[in-house]
Write a protein that holds these residues in place. Structure first.
Motif, PDB file in Angstrom:
ATOM      1  N   PRO A 164     -10.737   0.684 -11.880  1.00  0.00           N
ATOM      2  CA  PRO A 164      -9.883  -0.369 -12.438  1.00  0.00           C
ATOM      3  C   PRO A 164     -10.637  -1.689 -12.586  1.00  0.00           C
ATOM      4  N   LYS A 165     -10.167  -2.513 -13.509  1.00  0.00           N
ATOM      5  CA  LYS A 165     -10.719  -3.861 -13.639  1.00  0.00           C
ATOM      6  C   LYS A 165     -10.110  -4.798 -12.598  1.00  0.00           C
ATOM      7  N   ARG A 166      -8.904  -4.444 -12.141  1.00  0.00           N
ATOM      8  CA  ARG A 166      -8.220  -5.304 -11.183  1.00  0.00           C
ATOM      9  C   ARG A 166      -7.331  -4.464 -10.278  1.00  0.00           C
ATOM     10  N   ILE A 167      -7.241  -4.889  -9.038  1.00  0.00           N
ATOM     11  CA  ILE A 167      -6.323  -4.283  -8.078  1.00  0.00           C
ATOM     12  C   ILE A 167      -5.302  -5.336  -7.677  1.00  0.00           C
ATOM     13  N   VAL A 168      -4.039  -4.957  -7.679  1.00  0.00           N
ATOM     14  CA  VAL A 168      -2.963  -5.848  -7.256  1.00  0.00           C
ATOM     15  C   VAL A 168      -2.489  -5.393  -5.883  1.00  0.00           C
ATOM     16  N   ALA A 169      -2.659  -6.245  -4.893  1.00  0.00           N
ATOM     17  CA  ALA A 169      -2.187  -5.952  -3.539  1.00  0.00           C
ATOM     18  C   ALA A 169      -0.748  -6.424  -3.416  1.00  0.00           C
ATOM     19  N   ILE A 170       0.154  -5.513  -3.093  1.00  0.00           N
ATOM     20  CA  ILE A 170       1.563  -5.852  -2.948  1.00  0.00           C
ATOM     21  C   ILE A 170       1.835  -6.142  -1.478  1.00  0.00           C
ATOM     22  N   GLY A 171       1.915  -7.417  -1.154  1.00  0.00           N
ATOM     23  CA  GLY A 171       2.174  -7.831   0.219  1.00  0.00           C
ATOM     24  C   GLY A 171       0.926  -8.313   0.933  1.00  0.00           C
ATOM     25  N   ARG A 172       1.158  -9.164   1.935  1.00  0.00           N
ATOM     26  CA  ARG A 172       0.051  -9.772   2.680  1.00  0.00           C
ATOM     27  C   ARG A 172      -0.763  -8.732   3.443  1.00  0.00           C
ATOM     28  N   ASP A 173      -0.075  -7.767   4.087  1.00  0.00           N
ATOM     29  CA  ASP A 173      -0.788  -6.744   4.852  1.00  0.00           C
ATOM     30  C   ASP A 173      -1.740  -5.955   3.967  1.00  0.00           C
ATOM     31  N   ALA A 174      -1.258  -5.576   2.789  1.00  0.00           N
ATOM     32  CA  ALA A 174      -2.108  -4.819   1.868  1.00  0.00           C
ATOM     33  C   ALA A 174      -3.288  -5.666   1.409  1.00  0.00           C
ATOM     34  N   HIS A 175      -3.038  -6.934   1.152  1.00  0.00           N
ATOM     35  CA  HIS A 175      -4.104  -7.816   0.690  1.00  0.00           C
ATOM     36  C   HIS A 175      -5.201  -7.954   1.737  1.00  0.00           C
ATOM     37  N   LEU A 176      -4.812  -8.151   2.993  1.00  0.00           N
ATOM     38  CA  LEU A 176      -5.801  -8.279   4.060  1.00  0.00           C
ATOM     39  C   LEU A 176      -6.594  -6.989   4.239  1.00  0.00           C
ATOM     40  N   ALA A 177      -5.900  -5.856   4.134  1.00  0.00           N
ATOM     41  CA  ALA A 177      -6.564  -4.570   4.338  1.00  0.00           C
ATOM     42  C   ALA A 177      -7.559  -4.250   3.228  1.00  0.00           C
ATOM     43  N   LEU A 178      -7.339  -4.800   2.034  1.00  0.00           N
ATOM     44  CA  LEU A 178      -8.187  -4.473   0.888  1.00  0.00           C
ATOM     45  C   LEU A 178      -9.373  -5.416   0.727  1.00  0.00           C
ATOM     46  N   ALA A 179      -9.576  -6.276   1.704  1.00  0.00           N
ATOM     47  CA  ALA A 179     -10.642  -7.279   1.602  1.00  0.00           C
ATOM     48  C   ALA A 179     -12.022  -6.646   1.449  1.00  0.00           C
ATOM     49  N   GLY A 180     -12.197  -5.410   1.915  1.00  0.00           N
ATOM     50  CA  GLY A 180     -13.509  -4.780   1.866  1.00  0.00           C
ATOM     51  C   GLY A 180     -13.878  -4.153   0.539  1.00  0.00           C
ATOM     52  N   LEU A 181     -12.954  -4.148  -0.413  1.00  0.00           N
ATOM     53  CA  LEU A 181     -13.251  -3.542  -1.707  1.00  0.00           C
ATOM     54  C   LEU A 181     -14.059  -4.485  -2.588  1.00  0.00           C
ATOM     55  N   GLU A 182     -14.887  -3.915  -3.430  1.00  0.00           N
ATOM     56  CA  GLU A 182     -15.702  -4.727  -4.330  1.00  0.00           C
ATOM     57  C   GLU A 182     -14.915  -5.175  -5.560  1.00  0.00           C
ATOM     58  N   THR A 183     -13.915  -4.390  -5.977  1.00  0.00           N
ATOM     59  CA  THR A 183     -13.103  -4.748  -7.138  1.00  0.00           C
ATOM     60  C   THR A 183     -12.243  -5.967  -6.827  1.00  0.00           C
ATOM     61  N   GLU A 184     -12.018  -6.809  -7.833  1.00  0.00           N
ATOM     62  CA  GLU A 184     -11.175  -7.995  -7.670  1.00  0.00           C
ATOM     63  C   GLU A 184      -9.776  -7.601  -7.214  1.00  0.00           C
ATOM     64  N   VAL A 185      -9.271  -8.277  -6.200  1.00  0.00           N
ATOM     65  CA  VAL A 185      -7.929  -8.002  -5.675  1.00  0.00           C
ATOM     66  C   VAL A 185      -7.072  -9.243  -5.826  1.00  0.00           C
ATOM     67  N   THR A 186      -5.920  -9.088  -6.480  1.00  0.00           N
ATOM     68  CA  THR A 186      -4.958 -10.168  -6.656  1.00  0.00           C
ATOM     69  C   THR A 186      -3.765  -9.906  -5.751  1.00  0.00           C
ATOM     70  N   ALA A 187      -3.340 -10.907  -5.005  1.00  0.00           N
ATOM     71  CA  ALA A 187      -2.225 -10.745  -4.069  1.00  0.00           C
ATOM     72  C   ALA A 187      -0.913 -11.174  -4.711  1.00  0.00           C
ATOM     73  N   ILE A 188       0.098 -10.311  -4.575  1.00  0.00           N
ATOM     74  CA  ILE A 188       1.466 -10.611  -4.999  1.00  0.00           C
ATOM     75  C   ILE A 188       2.390 -10.330  -3.820  1.00  0.00           C
TER      76      ILE A 188
END
Length: 233
Positions: A164-188
């Motif tokens: 994917p070009k972008r990953i959308v993290a749904i929720g704070r917990d998911a956003h924190l857990a995805l910090a190790g990915l190289e793909t851009e992560v947007t928090a919602i």
């Protein structure tokens, strides 16, 4: 890795106090071939996502017991299987359970937004299975760090496969857990616990959907959701 080998890898996993919908069968609610149906559903979603060259993966924290645990499709309850089928090009998705369709509020809001966006996306969870309390299989709990680390290669394999070009993290917990990915992560913000308005407005803004922001904290989610919710009360 292909969708078929990815689903096979998921189905091979077994953890304590965790329901693996692509391996396990609920003796109360599931049909005899439930796990096979859920494997087929997920493989179909993955194949459709690759065919459509989806650019975004939406990732929440864990599977819920009223949603992906029953359908095999993350962030998707039985009420919205037909919506998922239509969005992904008319693929065949089958119910794996017996009895009335069960609704999940998060899935209802997610699919309300996806219906407005009108673009296929891949839906997933940081922890791909349904973690529950040891004495209550129909409960939801947060996965542990050890559980996340054990299943992290599966998430990495999915991202590598979909690209994917972008990953959308749904929720704070998911956003924190995805910090190790190289793909851009947007928090919602997650739509539960009063976050429905922020979730919808955040997604609309992300996709450039015109119109006034959603001001109401609770939007109508359709008669089938209401009917099922009353039955579960």
């Amino acid at each position: 890795m292909t969708p078929k080998t990815f689903v096979s890898a998921l189905a091979a996993a077994k953890l304590p106090s965790v329901f693996n919908p692509w391996r396990d069968r609920c003796s109360i609610h599931d049909r005899r071939d439930a796990a096979a149906r859920r494997r087929s559903n997920l493989q179909g979603m993955l194949e459709a996502a690759l065919d459509a060259h989806v650019e975004t993966i939406w990732i929440a924290r864990d599977l819920g017991y009223r949603g992906g645990r029953r359908t095999g499709v993350p962030l998707t309850d039985e009420v919205h299987l037909t919506h998922a089928s239509a969005l992904m090009g008319g693929i065949a998705l089958e119910r794996a359970t017996q009895g009335p369709e069960i609704a999940e509020r998060t899935a209802a809001i997610v699919w309300q937004v996806l219906g407005r966006i009108g673009q296929p996306v891949m839906l997933w969870n940081v922890f791909p299975f349904h973690p529950h309390d040891a004495d209550d299989p129909m409960s939801n709990r947060c996965h542990s760090r050890a559980e996340r680390e054990e299943t992290w290669p599966l998430l990495q394999a999915l991202v590598s496969m979909v690209q994917p070009k972008r990953i959308v993290a749904i929720g704070r917990d998911a956003h924190l857990a995805l910090a190790g990915l190289e793909t851009e992560v947007t928090a919602i913000r997650h739509p539960s616990y009063g976050g429905q308005r922020d979730f919808i407005n955040g997604m609309y803004g992300l996709y450039g959907i015109a119109g006034d922001p959603v001001d109401s904290p609770e939007l109508p989610l359709g008669p089938r959701y209401v009917e099922t919710a009353r039955a579960l009360a």
